[in-house]
Design a protein around this motif. Structure first.
Motif, PDB file in Angstrom:
ATOM      1  N   LEU A 106      -0.540   4.240  -8.853  1.00 11.47           N
ATOM      2  CA  LEU A 106      -0.755   5.317  -7.879  1.00 11.47           C
ATOM      3  C   LEU A 106      -0.351   6.677  -8.443  1.00 11.47           C
ATOM      4  O   LEU A 106      -0.948   7.696  -8.118  1.00 11.47           O
ATOM      5  N   ARG A 133      -5.189   5.377   2.197  1.00 11.73           N
ATOM      6  CA  ARG A 133      -6.470   5.027   1.568  1.00 11.73           C
ATOM      7  C   ARG A 133      -6.386   5.130   0.057  1.00 11.73           C
ATOM      8  O   ARG A 133      -6.895   4.271  -0.669  1.00 11.73           O
ATOM      9  N   ARG A 134      -5.709   6.180  -0.412  1.00  9.97           N
ATOM     10  CA  ARG A 134      -5.554   6.347  -1.867  1.00  9.97           C
ATOM     11  C   ARG A 134      -4.765   5.168  -2.447  1.00  9.97           C
ATOM     12  O   ARG A 134      -5.116   4.600  -3.465  1.00  9.97           O
ATOM     13  N   ALA A 135      -3.682   4.815  -1.742  1.00  7.71           N
ATOM     14  CA  ALA A 135      -2.857   3.687  -2.219  1.00  7.71           C
ATOM     15  C   ALA A 135      -3.648   2.385  -2.185  1.00  7.71           C
ATOM     16  O   ALA A 135      -3.536   1.554  -3.097  1.00  7.71           O
ATOM     17  N   ALA A 164      -3.330  -0.988 -11.683  1.00 10.44           N
ATOM     18  CA  ALA A 164      -3.604   0.378 -11.284  1.00 10.44           C
ATOM     19  C   ALA A 164      -2.295   1.054 -10.872  1.00 10.44           C
ATOM     20  O   ALA A 164      -1.396   0.418 -10.355  1.00 10.44           O
ATOM     21  N   ALA A 210      -4.916   9.291   4.726  1.00  9.35           N
ATOM     22  CA  ALA A 210      -5.475   9.628   3.407  1.00  9.35           C
ATOM     23  C   ALA A 210      -4.580   9.064   2.301  1.00  9.35           C
ATOM     24  O   ALA A 210      -5.068   8.526   1.298  1.00  9.35           O
ATOM     25  N   LEU A 255      -6.848   2.058  -2.495  1.00  7.24           N
ATOM     26  CA  LEU A 255      -7.841   2.059  -3.574  1.00  7.24           C
ATOM     27  C   LEU A 255      -7.197   1.615  -4.883  1.00  7.24           C
ATOM     28  O   LEU A 255      -7.712   0.753  -5.599  1.00  7.24           O
ATOM     29  N   VAL A 256      -6.049   2.215  -5.161  1.00  2.79           N
ATOM     30  CA  VAL A 256      -5.355   1.885  -6.411  1.00  2.79           C
ATOM     31  C   VAL A 256      -4.970   0.405  -6.420  1.00  2.79           C
ATOM     32  O   VAL A 256      -5.192  -0.311  -7.401  1.00  2.79           O
ATOM     33  N   ARG A 257      -4.436  -0.044  -5.291  1.00  3.77           N
ATOM     34  CA  ARG A 257      -3.974  -1.433  -5.237  1.00  3.77           C
ATOM     35  C   ARG A 257      -5.152  -2.410  -5.354  1.00  3.77           C
ATOM     36  O   ARG A 257      -5.090  -3.381  -6.097  1.00  3.77           O
TER      37      ARG A 257
END
Lengths: 105, 516
Positions: A40, B67-69, A38, B64, B71-73
Motif C-alpha cells: 500500500l 478501496r485503495r487498500a 502488493a 476511498a 485494490l492493493v490487497r
C-alpha cells in the motif's frame, strides 16, 4: 531538442509484469507486485496524461509515437509533451515499472 | 437492529444500482461498516461518486482509502494464487484458480470490487506433491481440512488454500479433472488460466450450498449475478456438468437464493430439480433474504441433509472415508482405520469435547493485550477458516483467562455452526474492541431463545457487554499440551457470572451513594 532526447524518444518501452495499473474512480494507480506482494505504501497515483502514457507503453510504440498520441488526445504543446513523457519514463525505469522492448523490425 | 438495517440498505443498493434516501435512524457510518463487512465497500463508493448524496460526504475519504487498500490487497492475493499455481506447475502438476481470484479478474470491473480473505487453487493431480511444492518454497501450513489445506505465504503473509476438491467430503460431487483442464480459458490478468464460466458457476454453487449452508456475504452472492450477467453461459453445458458431478440440487438451491438476495438472473432450467422438502423450506425462508447473508449462522447439518436427500448414507461414508489419511496414506486399510477413529471421535464429540485431528497454527500474536486474550487475525479470515476447516488452531496471548488458558498456549477452536456453544465454554466472540476469547457465562442451555448472551474473562471483574448469539463465532475444544485441561467449566462460569453481577451491584451501590 537535443540528439540524446531524440534518441530516447525513438526507444520502445513495455510495462513490467511486476507493476499493475488500475483506474479506480477518478484515480489511476500503479501497484507494484514484487517482494511482499502488493504494498500500500508503494502505490503511485498517475494524473490523466501519465495514465494515458502508461497505457500506451505496450511494447509496440516508440516514444515519439506515444507523444503523437498524447498531443492528439490532450491540449498540450509538443515540446512540453516530449519533456513530460521523458520524465515519466525515467521515473518508471527507476521504479523498474517498464522495460525496454525489443527493437521493431 | 442498526446492523441489519444497514445490511438491508446495502443489499437494496446492489439490487437497484442506486442509493436510496438514507433513513433517519440509520447512521451513515453503519452503512459504511455494513458495506465493508459485506465486501462491497468499493461498490458503495462507486454509487456515492455517481450520485454525491450529502449524507455520504464524510464517508468518501474513508471509502476511498478502503478501496485503495482493497485494490492493493486483492492484486497481491491474485499474485499469490498465480505464484502458487506456478510453483506446482513447475513440478508438472496441473492446477486452476477457483472462486474469488478468478471472479475478481473476470467479472468485476476492477479487482478491488471483489475482496477476499484468501485465494483458492484446485489441484488436479498429485495433491501431496503440490503440498510439497509450497512447503519447499517456504509456505507454512496453517490449517488442514478434508478438501483443502491452507498455507501462509512466507513473503506477503497472504493465505492460499490448496484444494483437492471443491467442497469437503471429497468424492461426494465428483470432479471431472480432465474436463476441467480441457475447458479452461486463458486468463486476462495475472492468472495464467481460468476455469470455464460453466465450471466456475458450478463451483460457486457447491461452495455456497454445501460448504456454507447457503449463507454468504453479499459480495459472494453478487458473484452469481455478475457471472450470469457478464459471462456467456451455455446453460445446457451447465446442466450436463451439474448432472455429471451430481450437483443439480446444490446448483438450483444456490441460484434460487442468489436470485432472491441480489437478483441474480438465473435461467429457469437451472432452478429446477429441488427436492420438495428443500423447495418448501426455501420458499418460506426466502421471504427474509437477509437470513441468507452473513453473519447469519447457517444450519449446516440440515442444509446438507436436505441437499443430499437420498444420498445420506453416502454423505456419512464420504465424510468419514477420505481419499487419504492426514499423513498422506492412500491405502484402503489406513483410510478405513482413520475413518473408524474419526467416526468414533465424532460420536464422542457430540457428547463432550475431544481432541480433534491434526490442525495447524494460524500463527503467533504480536504482543499480549492488556484487556483480554486477543485473536491476531481479521474476523473475515477467521470466519472463512472456521467455516472451511473442522478445527482451527490459535496461539493465544493475554493472561485474563489463566489458569484455564495460559498465555502462549495453543488452543483448537470449532465454529459455532459445527458445535453450539454452551455455558462454561471459552468462546471466541466479537466484542466492541475486537475478537476475544472469554468464558460464556450466560447462554445455552439456560438462555431463552433470542435472548442475549454474556461472556466474562475469568480474571476480569466485570461482565462483557451483552452479545447476540451470532457474535459468538467458535468455542475452544482443546488446549494443546495439556490433555487434562478442561476448557469448558460450567460451574466456574456460574461463579464468574455471580461475581460479575455482584461487581455490577457494588458499582451501582457506590454510584447511588455518591449521588445521595
Amino acid at each position: 531538442m537535443s540528439r540524446s532526447a531524440q534518441g530516447r524518444l525513438a526507444e520502445v518501452w513495455t510495462r513490467s509484469a511486476r507493476m499493475v495499473g488500475r483506474r479506480i474512480g477518478d484515480e489511476y494507480v500503479l501497484v507494484p507486485l514484487a517482494g511482499r506482494g502488493a504494498d500500500l505504501d508503494s502505490i503511485l497515483n498517475l494524473n490523466r496524461v501519465a495514465a494515458f502514457v502508461w497505457e500506451q507503453l505496450d511494447g509496440s510504440r516508440s516514444g515519439g509515437e506515444v507523444v503523437d498520441a498524447v498531443i492528439e488526445r490532450f491540449d498540450v504543446e509538443r515540446a512540453r509533451a516530449e519533456q513530460d513523457y521523458l520524465e515519466l519514463v525515467e521515473t518508471l525505469v527507476e521504479l523498474d515499472a517498464v522495460k525496454r522492448a525489443a527493437k521493431r523490425a | 437492529m442498526v446492523p441489519s438495517k444497514a445490511r438491508a440498505y446495502v443489499r437494496d443498493l446492489l439490487i437497484s444500482g442506486a442509493l436510496a434516501p438514507l433513513p433517519a435512524d440509520l447512521p451513515a457510518a453503519a452503512v459504511l461498516d455494513a458495506a465493508c463487512q459485506q465486501g462491497v465497500a468499493s461498490l458503495l463508493l462507486a454509487a456515492i461518486e455517481r450520485e454525491r448524496p450529502m449524507w455520504a460526504k464524510e464517508l468518501e475519504p474513508r471509502l476511498a482509502d478502503e478501496r485503495r487498500a482493497l485494490l492493493v490487497r486483492t492484486l497481491g492475493q491474485i499474485a499469490l494464487a498465480a505464484r502458487s499455481i506456478g510453483l506446482v506447475a513447475a513440478r508438472g502438476i496441473r492446477a486452476l484458480p477457483m472462486k474469488g481470484a478468478v471472479l475478481a479478474e473476470s467479472v468485476y470491473a476492477v479487482e478491488s470490487d471483489r475482496p477476499m480473505s484468501d485465494v483458492d487453487v484446485l489441484v488436479l493431480e498429485r495433491f501431496q506433491d503440490a503440498v510439497a511444492a509450497l512447503r519447499d518454497a517456504g509456505f507454512a501450513e496453517v490449517a488442514r481440512g478434508d478438501h483443502a489445506w491452507a498455507f501462509r505465504d512466507p513473503s506477503g503473509g497472504g493465505i492460499v488454500e490448496l484444494h483437492r476438491s471443491v467442497v469437503s467430503a471429497p468424492g461426494l460431487f465428483p470432479l471431472d479433472r480432465e474436463g476441467l483442464w480441457q475447458r479452461r480459458r486463458a486468463g486476462r490478468g495475472q492468472l495464467p488460466a481460468w476455469p470455464s464460466a460453466e465450471d466456475l458457476l458450478l463451483q460457486l454453487a457447491l461452495h455456497a450450498a454445501f460448504q456454507h449452508g447457503l449463507v454468504l456475504s453479499l459480495v459472494q452472492w453478487l458473484d452469481f449475478r455478475l457471472l450470469l450477467e457478464r459471462e456467456p453461459l451455455d446453460v445446457a453445458r451447465v446442466l450436463e456438468l451439474a448432472a455429471a458431478s451430481r450437483a443439480r440440487v446444490p446448483l438450483a438451491a444456490a441460484l434460487r437464493v442468489a436470485a432472491a438476495v441480489v437478483g441474480a438472473p438465473a435461467p429457469e432450467a437451472l432452478l429446477a430439480g429441488l427436492p420438495r422438502r428443500l423447495e418448501r423450506r426455501l420458499d418460506a425462508e426466502l421471504s427474509a433474504p437477509l437470513a441468507f447473508v452473513a453473519p447469519s449462522e447457517p444450519d449446516l447439518a440440515r442444509v446438507r441433509l436436505d441437499l443430499l436427500a437420498g444420498r445420506r448414507a453416502e454423505l456419512v461414508w464420504r465424510t468419514l472415508v477420505q481419499p487419504e489419511t492426514p499423513d498422506g496414506d492412500e491405502r484402503l486399510v489406513a483410510r478405513l482405520r482413520f475413518a473408524l477413529s474419526r467416526g468414533f471421535r465424532l460420536a464422542r464429540e457430540s457428547a463432550a469435547s475431544v481432541p480433534p485431528p491434526s490442525v495447524r497454527d494460524l500463527g503467533e500474536p504480536a504482543a499480549p493485550p492488556a484487556d483480554g486474550v486477543e485473536v491476531p487475525f481479521g474476523e473475515e479470515l477467521l470466519r472463512d477458516c472456521l467455516a472451511s476447516f473442522p478445527h482451527v488452531r490459535l496461539t493465544v496471548s493475554g493472561r485474563c483467562m489463566e489458569p484455564a488458558i495460559v498465555h502462549g498456549e495453543k488452543v483448537q477452536l470449532v465454529s459455532a455452526a459445527r458445535r453450539r456453544p454452551r455455558v462454561g465454554d471459552v468462546v471466541l466472540s466479537r466484542q466492541k474492541e475486537g475478537l476475544r476469547l472469554h468464558r460464556l457465562v450466560f447462554g445455552p442451555p439456560f438462555a431463552p431463545p433470542g435472548s442475549r448472551w454474556r461472556t466474562k474473562a475469568d480474571r476480569g471483574v466485570l461482565l462483557d457487554p451483552p452479545l447476540d448469539a451470532r457474535d459468538v463465532l467458535a468455542s475452544i475444544v482443546v488446549v494443546e499440551g495439556r490433555p487434562d485441561a478442561r476448557p469448558r467449566r460450567a460451574l466456574a462460569a456460574l461463579v464468574s457470572l455471580a461475581r460479575g453481577l455482584g461487581a455490577r451491584l457494588r458499582g451501582a451501590h457506590r454510584q447511588a451513594e455518591a449521588l445521595s
